[in-house]
Write an enzyme that holds these catalytic residues in place. Sequence first.
Site, PDB file in Angstrom:
ATOM      1  N   TYR A 141       0.952  -1.342  -0.221  1.00  0.00           N
ATOM      2  CA  TYR A 141      -0.481   0.096  -0.188  1.00  0.00           C
ATOM      3  C   TYR A 141       0.187   1.218  -0.362  1.00  0.00           C
ATOM      4  O   TYR A 141      -0.272   2.269  -0.018  1.00  0.00           O
ATOM      5  CB  TYR A 141      -0.459   0.249   1.915  1.00  0.00           C
ATOM      6  N   LYS A 192       3.209 -15.444   1.797  1.00  0.00           N
ATOM      7  CA  LYS A 192       3.269 -16.364   0.297  1.00  0.00           C
ATOM      8  C   LYS A 192       4.711 -16.968  -0.420  1.00  0.00           C
ATOM      9  O   LYS A 192       5.194 -16.305  -1.185  1.00  0.00           O
ATOM     10  CB  LYS A 192       2.617 -15.521  -0.619  1.00  0.00           C
ATOM     11  N   ASP A 224      -3.626 -17.687   0.614  1.00  0.00           N
ATOM     12  CA  ASP A 224      -4.699 -18.181  -0.132  1.00  0.00           C
ATOM     13  C   ASP A 224      -5.417 -19.381   1.439  1.00  0.00           C
ATOM     14  O   ASP A 224      -6.321 -19.865   1.565  1.00  0.00           O
ATOM     15  CB  ASP A 224      -3.614 -19.217  -1.595  1.00  0.00           C
ATOM     16  N   ASP A 248      -5.307  -7.137   5.545  1.00  0.00           N
ATOM     17  CA  ASP A 248      -6.477  -6.201   4.957  1.00  0.00           C
ATOM     18  C   ASP A 248      -7.714  -7.125   4.913  1.00  0.00           C
ATOM     19  O   ASP A 248      -8.833  -7.061   4.897  1.00  0.00           O
ATOM     20  CB  ASP A 248      -5.939  -5.474   4.079  1.00  0.00           C
ATOM     21  N   ASP A 252     -11.222  -8.986   7.232  1.00  0.00           N
ATOM     22  CA  ASP A 252     -12.121  -9.168   7.223  1.00  0.00           C
ATOM     23  C   ASP A 252     -13.647  -9.917   6.660  1.00  0.00           C
ATOM     24  O   ASP A 252     -14.333 -10.048   7.360  1.00  0.00           O
ATOM     25  CB  ASP A 252     -12.340  -7.730   5.824  1.00  0.00           C
TER      26      ASP A 252
END
Length: 357
Positions: A141, A192, A224, A248, A252
């Site tokens: 980000y 990852k 994943d 993020d 959620d």
Amino acid sequence: MSKKILVVAGDGIGPEIVAEAMKVLDVLQSDGTLELSVENALIGGAAYDAAGDPLPQQTLDAAKASDAVLLGAVGGPQWESLPIAKRPEKGLLGLRAELGLFANLRPAILYPQLADASTLKPEIVSGLDILIVRELTGGIYFGQPRGVETLPSGERRGVNTLVYTESEVERICRVAFDIAMKRGKRVCSVDKANVLECTEMWREVAIRTVADYPEIELTHMYVDNAAMQLVRAPKQFDVMVTTNMFGDILSDCAAMLTGSIGMLPSASLNAAGQGMYEPIHGSAPDIAGRGVANPLATILSVAMMLRYSLDAPAAAERIEAAVSRVLDQGLRTADIMSAGMRQVGSSEMGDAVVAAL
Ligand code: NAD
């Protein structure tokens, strides 16, 4: 010693839910549990309307001078056509950046009384208590280079860069390990590493850092798989630590396991232990002004503030126990209402928590 808190209620339901949280803080002050000096300031759309700036200098200065910030929420349709720099959300992002709040703590707790509110089967989620520690000021980000360029062929090319230094990884891992020491002592680092070199380094730094925490059981999971495991068997997790973007998305997902956005608090901390505390939901313009918003996420954010910035863990537990007792009494705001329960508004819910305290 008296601690300083800054209250920024913001927009939409922000002022309504913060008012209920303040009732709780007032009780703890008047019974001598806490000694606080409380200041109020504007942020978001309310600040833009009053001062032409979603993060006025006065608010920023007051935030920097306080031990903790309690925030309601920002945003609303009336400010959506403003230039990005003037939008309410910019005020919130600016405050996070200016305070250097690199560690975002998002618990996903499902009170057993609300097991029916989840879209998952009650036996999968009942008693869920996960804490996701998300890195908040680095990663893709913020990484450079970024942007969209037009190639000589006329085609456009978009770029964002995933970048972490070892020290950024180490400090967020330490936050996760320190917190896990006070919980179940299990941390799952999500990366990852099979595809992204940056997160391969993340994994190495996590392993190196945990050597200072012999009691912590550190495991690793690709993002994943972590997403899949969160909906398959979420109770396997205690603390999860991960990058800005993975955090993020996963937080959620974890929040929705509990089925009730109005119940979940969050904390964002900097290196000095200063923190900003806020419900994870937004300003809910669709229900603002009607007195029906669930104030429990904000009340539980106060509990996090007591635990992480004000060194009052026993008072935090009192608040959490009071919330649980109110749910046991069958009181529900509309967002968590189910058959056989008694529906109440924001104010009645706040009063019930105060009574249970
Ligand atoms: P939202 O979280 O405000 O609302 C989503 C849905 O959940 C709505 O139906 C709302 O009524 C409901 N809801 C949210 N909080 C609730 C509560 N406490 N009690 C009962 N119901 C609740 O998300 P949105 O609608 O996508 O965004 C609305 C505005 O909030 C936008 O301007 C957005 O930018 C802003 N926003 C702010 C923050 C923040 O301040 N941290 C976070 C997310 C969104």
